[in-house]
Each structure stands twice: as C-alpha cells, then as structure tokens.
Design an enzyme around this catalytic site. Structure first.
Site, PDB file in Angstrom:
ATOM      1  N   LYS A  38       0.836  -1.211   0.000  1.00  0.00           N
ATOM      2  CA  LYS A  38       0.000   0.000   0.000  1.00  0.00           C
ATOM      3  C   LYS A  38       0.866   1.255   0.000  1.00  0.00           C
ATOM      4  CE  LYS A  38      -0.185  -0.668   4.951  1.00  0.00           C
ATOM      5  NZ  LYS A  38      -0.884  -1.402   6.021  1.00  0.00           N
ATOM      6  N   ARG A 132     -10.324  -1.194  14.234  1.00  0.00           N
ATOM      7  CA  ARG A 132     -10.159  -0.318  13.075  1.00  0.00           C
ATOM      8  C   ARG A 132     -11.047  -0.835  11.953  1.00  0.00           C
ATOM      9  NH1 ARG A 132      -3.916   0.452  11.386  1.00  0.00           N
ATOM     10  NH2 ARG A 132      -4.553  -1.402  10.263  1.00  0.00           N
ATOM     11  N   TYR A 248      15.146  30.450   6.898  1.00  0.00           N
ATOM     12  CA  TYR A 248      14.024  31.131   7.550  1.00  0.00           C
ATOM     13  C   TYR A 248      14.289  31.317   9.039  1.00  0.00           C
ATOM     14  CZ  TYR A 248      11.273  30.443   3.308  1.00  0.00           C
ATOM     15  OH  TYR A 248      10.803  30.475   2.028  1.00  0.00           O
ATOM     16  N   MET A 296      10.995  24.082   2.249  1.00  0.00           N
ATOM     17  CA  MET A 296      10.182  23.137   1.473  1.00  0.00           C
ATOM     18  C   MET A 296      11.030  22.385   0.438  1.00  0.00           C
ATOM     19  SD  MET A 296       6.739  23.811  -0.778  1.00  0.00           S
ATOM     20  CE  MET A 296       5.934  24.739   0.516  1.00  0.00           C
TER      21      MET A 296
END
Ligand SMILES: *Cc1c(COP(=O)(O)O)cnc(C)c1O
Length: 346
Positions: A38, A132, A248, A296
């Site tokens: 997955k 779940r 930053y 980022m």
C-alpha cells in the site's frame, strides 16, 4: 520534451528487497510471506518494488485503496491482489469484479454488498482488538458469512512491535475464529508479528515495513537490509561571513567564515523539519551538518568536512530507518511514506 535529470534520486536496492522478503518468508516457517504494498510500496514505488517481490516468489499483495490496483496489475495477476479497505460503495464491487482483484470484506454491510452482486472469491477481516477494520468474532454466525467464498481469513495485530499481553489475546481470539468460517488460508502477522514466532504465522504472513528495510522489533535487527538509498544534489555553494544567518528565521548564525552548500532537499520531499535538528548529510565519509531550518525545497549544509564539493555534486541522505527514526522521533513508517513524488526512482 523530457525534463533534464532531477536533483533528487532514490535507488531501490532490489537485492536487499529480495533478501528481506526471503528472510521474512523463512522466518514465517511453514507459512508463506505475502507483501503489504500500500501507499506505493510505502513510498518506494510500485514499479521499483513489485517486480522484485514477484520474482523472489511473493504471490499475495495487499493495497489499501482501489485506486492503487491499476499500477500493481502491470506486474502481477489480479487474483493475487487484495484491497484492504474493502467495497465501501457499490461501484467498488463492480470495479473488483471487472479487474479480477479480491476485496477484503470488513463489515456485514460490505459482505452483503459483495454477495448482493453475486460475490465470488474474497478475503475476510476479523477485528480481534485493534478496533479499526473487520467484523467482530460474534458476527461470524451471521448467515451472510456462511455464503462467502473466503480465500484469506485475516486479522491484524495492534501491538506486535511491543511486549504486550494483547498479542497472545489476539492470537487466541483469531485461532478460535478459524473453525467458525470456512476459508483456504489464515493470516495474522505483519512484519513485527513475524518476529513474534511461528504460532503467529498461520498460512500467510503480511510484512510491509521490514521488506523496505524497517526494523520494528529487535529480533529482526541484523537480518533486514537497507533497501532505499537517497541522494540529493548541491544546487549552490557559497561562503558565509561571520554573523551571516542561514534560512528562515535565521536559526543558524555563522561564527567564522565558512563554506556551505544549498541542497535540493526539503520537507516537500519528506525530509521533515525534525530531520534537520542535529541531522547531517554525507559526502563519502564526511559528515555535513544541516544548518538552520529545513525549507520546502532546500536545506543548507556545512561543507567544512568536504571542502572540494561543488554545485551539482551529490550528497547522501542518511536513510538507515532505525537511526533516522531515533534522530528525528518520526516512525520508520512515516520516514518512508512521506518521501513524495520529486525523487527520481530508478
Ligand atoms: C499495513 C498492513 C500490514 C503490514 O504491516 P507492517 O507493520 O508494515 O509489516 C499488514 N496487514 C495489514 C492489514 C496492514 O494494514
């Protein structure tokens, strides 16, 4: 037009992946190992991983979403693909039948939805304590269950990565359920469950994390190999003067003149801010500490230990999952699945 070569690359070591599957298959005793694939093989890429798992001998593959099926079918036959989230809508049933993949049925509603459209081979999840997905053991007496053609009867362990009394309780509950519904194979253990011993293996184990180099329990350490190797390129080298602040909020301030490199790697690539604190990249043996906050798309590193590195040179991003998890307090699962799409995967 083809874009030029990216400045981030992720290499999947197929031999290590093959080794890990074979090791988990062997540790599963008489049971055989499947593979949880997955979330795009936990971020490493279906196209890079599934052929290697298939060629190693794996014949059972687990995805979570219906949207993950198509990419997997490029590599393996549909009856080997199980969809863990199950048919939540009628159109999921239509899709499963058209594609030939098998749903994991998780509730009486899903069971009726499946049999209502003539059913066929499926898998059945029983909830033995994680609360779940899955039907309750008491629900196994529902007449709708008796109509099913169950291939894999399964449950999922909540605490397999810890010493916990609930492991044995879940095992006992699952073992009792086995006689209440006919099925071809039974399956309980994830990666950590494989390390709990052969009692937990039944017919099929479902490792995910450990295939990709994660070590969820100490019994597996030394047996599992690192699979993913990450590299990021320097996109600018510069010299700081004393007092210059980096990034930053200027969280690093140079005390002396120093050479630094701006690297094409940021939290947009799964290199989260917590990996910057006390973290470092490497150039061969040289350790290059990260300076200031992770942006980022960029981090800045101290090049003092590798003074000749320049723009375009590649740096290694440490990705031993146990160590990286300790350094960042992220889980090994998170470190893998946040990687994102900008990596050039071989
Ligand atoms: C993700 C998942 C697995 C694999 O778990 P790991 O801890 O990664 O080995 C197995 N079974 C189910 C139902 C899962 O959701």
């Amino acid at each position: 037009m083809q874009p030029p070569e990216p400045t981030l690359r992720l290499r999947v070591d197929r031999e290590a992946l093959t080794h890990n599957w074979r090791t988990l298959d062997r540790l599963s005793g008489l049971a055989t190992a499947g593979a949880a694939i997955k979330a795009d093989c936990y971020g490493l890429g279906v196209d890079a991983c599934v052929p290697a798992l298939r060629d190693a001998g794996c014949q059972s593959f687990f995805v979570a979403h219906w949207s993950e099926v198509e990419a997997v079918l490029a590599h393996v036959p549909p009856e080997q693909v199980a969809v863990l989230h199950g048919p939540v809508h009628g159109e999921d049933v239509v899709f499963a039948k058209a594609a030939g993949v098998r749903p994991v049925l998780n509730s009486l509603e899903q069971i009726r939805r499946w049999t209502g459209q003539s059913g066929g081979p499926c898998h059945l999840m029983i909830d033995t304590g994680i609360n779940r997905l899955g039907i309750a053991p008491e629900e196994l007496t529902d007449p709708a269950v008796a109509e099913l053609d169950v291939d894999i009867l399964m449950s999922h362990l909540a605490n397999a990565d810890e010493e916990s009394a609930t492991n044995a309780l879940q095992l006992e509950t699952f073992a009792r359920c086995q006689s209440r519904v006919s099925h071809r194979r039974a399956s309980l253990a994830n990666s950590a469950g494989v390390a709990l011993g052969r009692d937990y293996a039944f017919n099929l184990t479902r490792p995910g994390l450990a295939l990709y180099g994660g070590v969820p329990r100490s019994e597996l350490s030394g047996k599992i190999k690192q699979v993913a190797y990450l590299e990021a390129a320097i996109i600018q080298a510069r010299t700081l003067k004393p007092g210059d602040a980096v990034g930053y909020n200027g969280q690093f301030i140079a005390q002396t003149e120093m050479r630094v490199g701006t690297v094409s790697l940021g939290y947009g690539d799964g290199f989260l801010r917590s990996r910057g604190l006390g973290g470092a990249l490497r150039r061969g043996q040289a350790r290059l500490p990260i300076l200031g906050k992770v942006s980022m798309d960029m981090v800045v590193v101290d090049l003092s230990a590798a003074p000749h590195t320049k723009e375009g040179d590649w740096l290694d991003v440490p990705f031993d999952l146990s160590n990286a998890a300790q350094q960042s307090s992220l889980s090994q699962y998170e470190l893998l699945t946040v990687l994102g799409s900008r990596w050039h995967r071989n």
